[in-house]
Design a protein around this motif. Sequence first.
Motif: not given
Lengths: 244, 254
Positions: A114, A117, A180
């Motif tokens: 993650f 991101e 997300i």
Amino acid sequence: MSDLIVTDVTLSYEKKNVIEDITIELHDNELVCLLGASGGGKTTLFNVIAGLNTPDKGTVVLDGEDITGQPGHISYMLQKDLLLPYKTIEDNVALPLFIKGEKKKAARERVGGFFEEFGLEGTQKKYPHQLSGGMRQRAALLRTYMFSRNIALLDEPFSALDTLTKAEMHKWYLDVMDKIHLSTLFITHDIDEAILLSDRIYLLTGVPGRITEEILIKEPKPRRKDFNLTEEFLDYKKEILAKL
Amino acid sequence: MKRKSQNTTSKIWPLLAVVMILAVWQTASGTGLISKFMLPSPLDVVKAFIQDFPLLMDNAKVTLLEAFIGLAMGILIGFLMAVLMDRFDKMYQAMYPLIVLTQTVPTVAIAPLLVLWFGYEMLPKVILIVIVTFFPITVSLLDGFRGADRDTISLMRSMGASKMQIFWFVKFPGSLSQFFASLRIAVSYAVVGAVISEWLGGFQGLGVYMTRVKKAFSFDKMFAVIFLISAISLLLMWAVNLLQKKCMPWEEKK
């Protein structure tokens, strides 16, 4: 699926009600803002939702399960990043997984995916004090996200940042939210921030704090780049100012 | 580069002060201003040190062993006390005054009693060292545990962390710098504690050696052992610093 329903929550402190009959809802993939003056009971409500305080009256229901007064279901993020200074960013972010008993290596691998991101690439092995305030807040949000993939409480997360960093963080936040899947309840006293980020705004006013108004921001997401300079934005702002 | 040169300049002054004192001492004692019998010159002390080196080392081994055993037990007891007192409020209220009280008892006064009770072997020495070392350890760890950030603990709770997890993730690492500060004090207490308890009874150790040379009026040897004891304390403190750097890598990167 994630639905958070708070019904009729009242909490007193030293025999005085701090918040009274609060009813709010947060639905799937929604960003809802709780707007009100500082000291108006916003944080108290937050602690109730996070399960740290048990309300005198009322319930907190997450996906049909009553979680009133039970910590461990919903995590939050504060103005202070609360990153542990003696752990690397990677381990800080993986903290909720460590708590759940996941093996260190597996947890690190999982959170590693993650970092890009969240705009945190390259910070895995660094310590919190080596990062800027904005970057630390990103890490704190990622940690919150690692705890509960679908719901997050944010208590004035950007209010300690300077104006320019804050604007940058808003942009980043909207970008991340686009990628997300996260329902967010966001506390702030900053009207601009509330209009810019949320789908709905609850106004929490008075002593004891009550929800006095619910405002829908109809501007579609992702938001236009200059949304905060448009006529509509200003109209929302006027409406909120009049009702506060 | 600049930093290094600054470091060297800051070391010049203390070094110069030590050299000055030694020079004055050497002159005073070497020229007979003060009789050598009363105050041996630094050179005499060095000679005595070299001459008695094997004997000093044999005795130092015993003293160090006592200090290490006592310190290890002091740390263990101090840690357990701090954990219990942090976990249980009643324990804190009950034990804190008692712990402070143990520190007001003069070490030199109870050492002979310990010898009477536990004999001339290692046990009374270790007990004395435990008494003097566990206090700084307990107090510093307890301060560290209790000073843990409230908000961080709340956050951990919201994530469903148990008390044990909060301890290992937040309280314990957060108290490390205080722990090492107290450990630096405790190591020197341990060495001095070992020597004092050896004065009052024992067969071996730097304290025993000290009493012997004093009775023989060999002041040069007396000074040699005094310097050896401070050198040992300094060395141990330096070792603690090294250990701290190893255990707290995040401090290094600041």
